[in-house]
Design an enzyme around this catalytic site. Structure first.
Site, PDB file in Angstrom:
ATOM      1  N   LYS A  52       4.591   9.412   8.398  1.00 25.83           N
ATOM      2  CA  LYS A  52       4.361   8.962   9.771  1.00 25.83           C
ATOM      3  C   LYS A  52       5.372   9.552  10.775  1.00 25.83           C
ATOM      4  O   LYS A  52       5.178  10.663  11.222  1.00 25.83           O
ATOM      5  CB  LYS A  52       4.305   7.434   9.803  1.00 25.83           C
ATOM      6  CG  LYS A  52       3.179   6.909   8.864  1.00 25.83           C
ATOM      7  CD  LYS A  52       2.792   5.504   9.117  1.00 25.83           C
ATOM      8  CE  LYS A  52       1.876   4.946   8.038  1.00 25.83           C
ATOM      9  NZ  LYS A  52       0.450   5.035   8.305  1.00 25.83           N
ATOM     10  N   TYR A  73       0.861  -1.184   0.000  1.00 27.61           N
ATOM     11  CA  TYR A  73       0.000   0.000   0.000  1.00 27.61           C
ATOM     12  C   TYR A  73       0.893   1.228   0.000  1.00 27.61           C
ATOM     13  O   TYR A  73       1.801   1.344   0.824  1.00 27.61           O
ATOM     14  CB  TYR A  73      -0.908   0.010   1.233  1.00 27.61           C
ATOM     15  CG  TYR A  73      -1.813   1.215   1.309  1.00 27.61           C
ATOM     16  CD1 TYR A  73      -2.832   1.406   0.393  1.00 27.61           C
ATOM     17  CD2 TYR A  73      -1.637   2.185   2.297  1.00 27.61           C
ATOM     18  CE1 TYR A  73      -3.664   2.523   0.458  1.00 27.61           C
ATOM     19  CE2 TYR A  73      -2.463   3.306   2.375  1.00 27.61           C
ATOM     20  CZ  TYR A  73      -3.470   3.466   1.453  1.00 27.61           C
ATOM     21  OH  TYR A  73      -4.298   4.572   1.518  1.00 27.61           O
ATOM     22  N   ASP A  84       9.388   3.007  -0.415  1.00 29.13           N
ATOM     23  CA  ASP A  84       8.352   3.680   0.358  1.00 29.13           C
ATOM     24  C   ASP A  84       8.611   3.337   1.827  1.00 29.13           C
ATOM     25  O   ASP A  84       8.257   2.262   2.304  1.00 29.13           O
ATOM     26  CB  ASP A  84       6.974   3.202  -0.107  1.00 29.13           C
ATOM     27  CG  ASP A  84       5.848   3.838   0.689  1.00 29.13           C
ATOM     28  OD1 ASP A  84       6.128   4.446   1.749  1.00 29.13           O
ATOM     29  OD2 ASP A  84       4.688   3.719   0.266  1.00 29.13           O
TER      30      ASP A  84
HETATM   31  C1  LIG Z   1       3.818   2.354   3.191  1.00 29.48           C
HETATM   32  C2  LIG Z   1       2.812   3.456   3.084  1.00 29.48           C
HETATM   33  N1  LIG Z   1       2.926   4.344   2.099  1.00 29.48           N
HETATM   34  C3  LIG Z   1       2.075   5.380   1.978  1.00 29.48           C
HETATM   35  C4  LIG Z   1       1.021   5.543   2.865  1.00 29.48           C
HETATM   36  C5  LIG Z   1       0.081   6.696   2.721  1.00 29.48           C
HETATM   37  O1  LIG Z   1       0.304   7.627   3.716  1.00 29.48           O
HETATM   38  P1  LIG Z   1      -0.884   8.629   4.161  1.00 29.48           P
HETATM   39  O2  LIG Z   1      -1.911   7.794   4.845  1.00 29.48           O
HETATM   40  O3  LIG Z   1      -0.183   9.617   5.034  1.00 29.48           O
HETATM   41  O4  LIG Z   1      -1.398   9.244   2.903  1.00 29.48           O
HETATM   42  C6  LIG Z   1       0.863   4.624   3.904  1.00 29.48           C
HETATM   43  C7  LIG Z   1      -0.235   4.775   4.871  1.00 29.48           C
HETATM   44  O5  LIG Z   1      -0.473   3.978   5.723  1.00 29.48           O
HETATM   45  C8  LIG Z   1       1.781   3.553   4.023  1.00 29.48           C
HETATM   46  O6  LIG Z   1       1.676   2.642   5.003  1.00 29.48           O
END
Ligand SMILES: Cc1ncc(COP(=O)(O)O)c(C=O)c1O
Length: 427
Positions: A269, A148, A241
């Site tokens: 985060k 994700y 990511d």
């Molecule tokens: C690995 C990863 N990338 C991107 C995101 C997206 O971040 P946001 O919820 O701040 O848009 C998340 C959200 O949980 C994530 O776990």
């Protein structure tokens, strides 16, 4: 452990919320539908604990889904936010602390020479992909099933986290053209990576280096090295990511832990310390393609917001070597405690510093198909019983727990005790 099971105020608030907010929540997994119950409404958090509106107390392993590495309301983080707010909440102009935060990140992640801040991880991945496409002149992107990366159109296909929890393979409303440029490969499948990188001219390979949105799934030995190699050989950019892993699994994130360096890194985060902040970054030669240094446009009214930057800086500055050793030790003792509580029940406990998942599976789980094959009903029962015993765990098999530095041995003991009782209900 005594927890009251009253939920009258949560029930009342949920009924009201359902009239105004789709599904009663502002982000899907909060609804707790996957574990067959309604959400609890939170009143406040302190350290490792959450307190709901009915006066129940929980050991919290959601911790805002990752940002709260020091637990709730850490005094130094709160003081930094208050001090920043007193000077004004947003200017839409540069501030000194943004430069300090960029220095702090760069010092920790050597692959990040420059960065651009955004307000969410979704924006940051979306913008990193735009940059990769601009730099390579290519459109296709390889992502992994069950990963994700936020709700970016092209990355929602076979997404983990809330999509996996709700069993949504891809979202209506996403243009066919947006996903046509997405190539999906099974996590940890080296042969599939080789095939896909031979067949498609890729702008980027994007990966969570420790996949954590289909439950926690570390990379198989040599897998990240293979991604690095194939990206370099084919002229694609490797994007890590690290929204979850960054500043959590190690000071410099998963790239420090594994020694595999990406071209671009996405952060979120922990970098915002519980306020809305994220970023993407990499070497100067790539990042200077971003406007106004270069021609790739990306902007944000609240990007680098002073409150979020203050929370992020205070959070990072508290994270020294001792903190990482402590977080790793606490996670390990939680993992061992849960293993003992489960005894010979068919569960797999997977952990990395600051992350953990209990898979309800007889066999080790190494990809999305394995996570989908878990006993989701038994997991749901276990999770409901954990909650009733005062442990607030992510209400989905497709998520990781986020132990924090505020989780003392006493919290872990309470958790293990509750888990043992909940296992007896689930099997
Ligand atoms: C690995 C990863 N990338 C991107 C995101 C997206 O971040 P946001 O919820 O701040 O848009 C998340 C959200 O949980 C994530 O776990």
């Amino acid at each position: 452990m005594t927890v009251s099971l009253t939920d009258a105020r949560s029930t009342e608030l949920y009924a009201r919320a359902l009239q105004r907010l789709p599904g009663g929540v502002n982000s899907p997994v909060r609804a707790m539908r996957a574990i067959g119950r309604d959400p609890v409404f939170v009143e406040r958090g302190k350290g490792a604990e959450l307190f709901d509106v009915d006066g129940n107390r929980y050991v919290d392993y959601v911790c805002s889904w990752g940002p709260l590495i020091h637990g709730h309301a850490h005094p130094e983080v709160i003081a930094a936010v208050i001090a920043a707010a007193e000077g004004g909440t947003s200017f839409g102009a540069p501030t000194p602390a943004e430069v300090d935060l960029a220095d702090e990140v760069s010092r920790r992640m050597t692959s990040v020479e420059m960065l651009r801040m955004t307000s969410s991880g979704t924006e940051a991945t979306m913008s990193a992909l735009r940059l990769a496409r601009a730099v390579t002149g290519r459109e296709k992107v390889l992502k992994f099933a069950g990963a994700y990366h936020g709700h970016v159109d092209g990355l929602l296909a076979e997404g983990g986290s809330g999509l996996a929890t709700a069993a949504i393979p891809a979202s209506p409303g996403v243009p066919v053209a947006a996903t046509a440029a997405t190539v999906i490969v099974a996590w940890n499948d080296a042969a599939a990576v080789l095939k896909a990188t031979e067949e498609h001219e890729l702008a980027a390979i994007i990966a969570e280096p420790y996949a954590a949105n289909m439950g926690l799934m570390p990379p198989a030995e040599g897998f990240l090295e293979l991604l690095r190699e194939r990206a370099t050989e084919t002229g694609a950019l490797l994007i890590f990511d690290e929204v979850i892993t960054g500043f959590r699994v190690a000071c410099g994130g998963a790239q420090e832990l594994t020694g595999v360096l990406p071209d671009l890194t996405v952060m979120g985060k922990v970098i915002g310390g519980g306020l809305p902040a994220a970023a993407y970054g990499g070497p100067r030669e790539l990042m200077e393609r971003i406007a106004p240094a270069g021609d790739v446009y990306q902007a944000g009214t609240l990007s680098g917001n002073p409150l979020a930057v203050a929370a992020g800086l205070a959070t990072l500055r508290l994270l020294d070597d001792g903190a990482y050793a402590c977080l790793a030790g606490r996670t390990e003792s939680l993992a061992h405690g849960l293993r003992e509580a489960a005894a010979d029940l068919p569960v797999q406990i997977v952990w990395a510093p600051g992350l953990l998942t209990v898979f309800f599976s007889e066999a080790p789980v190494t990809d999305y198909a394995g996570a989908q094959a878990c006993d989701l009903e038994a997991f749901g029962t276990w999770c409901r019983h954990l909650l009733a015993r005062g442990v607030y765990a992510p209400p989905s098999q497709f998520e990781a727990w986020f132990p924090s530095l505020a989780h003392e041995p006493e919290h872990i003991e309470r958790t293990v005790e509750a888990a043992a009782a909940a296992f007896r209900e689930a099997f």
